[in-house]
Write an enzyme that holds these catalytic residues in place. Structure first.
Site, PDB file in Angstrom:
ATOM      1  N   SER A  27      -1.881  -1.106   8.124  1.00 33.15           N
ATOM      2  CA  SER A  27      -3.174  -0.225   7.588  1.00 33.15           C
ATOM      3  C   SER A  27      -2.462  -1.121   5.647  1.00 33.15           C
ATOM      4  CB  SER A  27      -2.210   0.968   7.867  1.00 33.15           C
ATOM      5  OG  SER A  27      -0.726   0.863   7.240  1.00 33.15           O
ATOM      6  N   LYS A  28      -3.494  -0.017   5.142  1.00 33.70           N
ATOM      7  CA  LYS A  28      -3.356   0.106   3.751  1.00 33.70           C
ATOM      8  C   LYS A  28      -1.850  -0.749   3.638  1.00 33.70           C
ATOM      9  CE  LYS A  28      -8.085   1.202   2.364  1.00 33.70           C
ATOM     10  NZ  LYS A  28      -8.833   1.894   3.502  1.00 33.70           N
ATOM     11  N   ARG A  29      -1.204   0.563   3.642  1.00 32.11           N
ATOM     12  CA  ARG A  29       0.128   0.644   2.982  1.00 32.11           C
ATOM     13  C   ARG A  29       1.353  -0.888   3.221  1.00 32.11           C
ATOM     14  NH1 ARG A  29       4.070   2.255   7.047  1.00 32.11           N
ATOM     15  NH2 ARG A  29       2.147   2.261   8.581  1.00 32.11           N
ATOM     16  N   GLY A  83      -0.174  -3.229   2.954  1.00 30.69           N
ATOM     17  CA  GLY A  83      -1.159  -4.642   2.137  1.00 30.69           C
ATOM     18  C   GLY A  83      -2.299  -5.378   2.686  1.00 30.69           C
TER      19      GLY A  83
END
Ligand code: GLU
Length: 499
Positions: free
Chosen positions: A244-246, A248
């Site tokens: 996920s975005k978390r 990177g």
């Protein structure tokens, strides 16, 4: 072999999509097959033209070219409806006039009564209407959805990644293929399009596995040849959870902005779930095309390691020709020679402790030398542009910690040493060997290690405790700028002495 990449333009091209596109492209290029790009834009509410542009742009940046398309799924609407009609006519699908609320009420009642399975409830309710009445109501304009009549039995395929896959049809709902507004659902549209494009191999993410039995049933019902399927493992973050975005995970475009090279990105993506069977990590595009195969795709999730991508990018930079590195650095500096924007930003020079007033211009040879010296220290060109700053712009000060630990411990001694350095350098020819002889000679005469001379000098020349080799620095800056910077450093050290 005919392969396709079928993104939905509801967002940017992300790492997972880029990896799917790449694997399809590598297979097509390896097998001399065709690679079709299809934009799945049937979801009118969520599809955006700017996302189409971003996806096409991302693929182009990666160097993933397509042989056919982009085909827009929404253009196939009439065919999707025809296919639904065919299934209705053949008795492989039925009209469902049941209002959602009625269905939900019946379902809740069945659950409450403990009558067990509700799997075929939609069918029971919908087919309570006779075929004649169903036709009459449709002709009268009453809205209905079309559901696929899932046959009994099991659905199997040999997955090109996972091997034998088997689903009991009893587990599969009579899924909607055409909504009451006349739009196809994903499963119908994708089968209709893949059959029309004569796709032979469907290679996509594991998240589609549960769609595959439904799609196989549709191919069979439509009398179309069933393609081969291969499902790629999920991409995971370092914590083993879905990327996920978390972690990177960003749009591929963000990596471009960060200075990642397309070849490095392709290399990195290829290793997300595939292995060459050796521990090699650096593989060119041609290597990948030659060696890629679905047999070597891993079944388990692939971990996205941003640090590895950066490392890999650095390896690609280290392997570039000097001229290429210089050109890419100029690009990263904004098309100029690293003079314009950067030097301007620092101001007119003459600022306290700075080396203002010098012309921030490097000739081509010096620029190339700088690029070559910075290459092994840079993981991206964006980073390299930052490291280039001391050479292309006036210094905007000295690293405080380095100055305290070095220079300021013995200000008089440091100033005296730097004066001796200026004397020696002023008398030397401005080439690597004489410069080295001059500085090493000075250190030897004073009975100190070369570092005792190089470190204070490095801080004077670059403002930093670390830089490329000191002789490279001297050659990049040139005689005048180097000596000017050392003079200014001496003035700074002595001036500051009171404070
Ligand atoms: N449009 C689908 C997606 O973006 C892909 C469909 C497929 O590959 O079959 O997930």
């Amino acid at each position: 072999m005919r392969l396709r990449f079928a993104p939905s333009p509801t967002g940017y091209l992300h790492v997972g999509g880029a990896r799917t596109a790449l694997f399809n492209w590598l297979l097509a290029r390896r097998e001399g097959g065709a690679f079709v790009l299809r934009v799945e834009d049937t979801d009118r509410d969520r599809s955006r033209p700017e996302h189409v542009d971003a996806i096409l742009g991302g693929l182009s940046w990666l160097g993933i070219d397509w042989d056919e398309g982009p085909v827009f799924q929404a253009d196939g609407l009439a065919r999707h409806r025809r296919d639904a009609e065919r299934l209705l006519d053949a008795g492989r699908a039925y009209r469902d006039f049941t209002a959602r609320e009625d269905f939900e009420r019946a379902r809740d009642a069945a659950v409450a009564a403990g009558t067990g399975t509700v799997a075929r409830l939609a069918r029971e309710m919908a087919t309570a209407v006779s075929p004649e009445e169903s036709r009459r109501r449709a002709e009268a304009g009453e809205p209905f959805a079309v559901r696929f009549l899932v046959p009994t039995g099991t659905t199997e395929w040999h997955d090109l990644v996972h091997g034998r896959m088997r689903f009991a049809n009893a587990e599969i709902d009579d899924f909607v293929i055409l909504r009451s507004d006349g739009t196809p659902t994903y499963n119908l549209a994708v089968v209709s399009d893949d059959a029309t494009s004569r796709i032979s191999h469907v290679v996509r993410g594991d998240d589609h596995i549960s769609n595959t039995p439904k799609q196989i049933l549709l191919y069979e019902a439509l009398g179309a040849p069933v393609p081969a399927f291969g499902h790629l493992p999920l991409i995971l973050g370092p914590d083993g959870k879905r990327l996920s975005k978390r972690h990177g995970a960003r749009a591929v475009e963000a990596f471009e902005v960060e200075g990642v090279l397309p070849d490095a990105m392709v290399n990195f993506l290829a290793l997300l779930g595939w292995s060459p069977g050796t521990d090699e990590e650096l593989l060119s595009r041609d290597d990948l095309i030659e060696r890629f195969s679905l047999e070597r795709v891993l079944k388990k999730g692939a971990v996205f390691d941003a640090a590895k991508l950066m490392w890999m990018n650095g390896q690609y930079i280290a392997r570039m020709e000097a001229g290429e590195v210089a050109a890419a650095l100029r690009g990263a500096l904004g098309g100029g020679r690293g003079v314009g924007g950067d030097a301007g930003g620092v101001g007119g020079g003459g600022e306290a402790g700075g080396a203002g007033g010098e012309a921030a211009v490097l000739d081509d040879a010096a620029f190339e030398r700088m690029a070559a010296a910075l290459a092994p220290r840079s993981r991206t060109f964006v980073e390299m542009a930052r490291l280039a700053r001391p050479y292309i712009a006036p210094l905007d000060g000295y690293d405080g910690k380095a100055a305290r630990k070095g220079w300021y411990r013995d200000r008089a001694g440091t100033a005296e040493l730097l004066r001796a350095v200026v004397d020696r350098l002023a008398g030397a020819a401005w080439e690597a060997e004489p410069l080295e002889a001059a500085l090493r000679g000075l250190a030897a005469e004073r009975g100190v290690g070369a570092g005792k001379v190089f470190q204070p000098l490095r801080l004077a020349l670059t403002g930093l405790p670390a830089s490329p080799g000191i002789f490279d620095v001297l050659l990049i800056l040139g005689r005048e700028r180097s000596l000017g910077r050392v003079e200014r450093a001496i003035a700074h050290i002595v001036d500051d002495a009171g404070g």
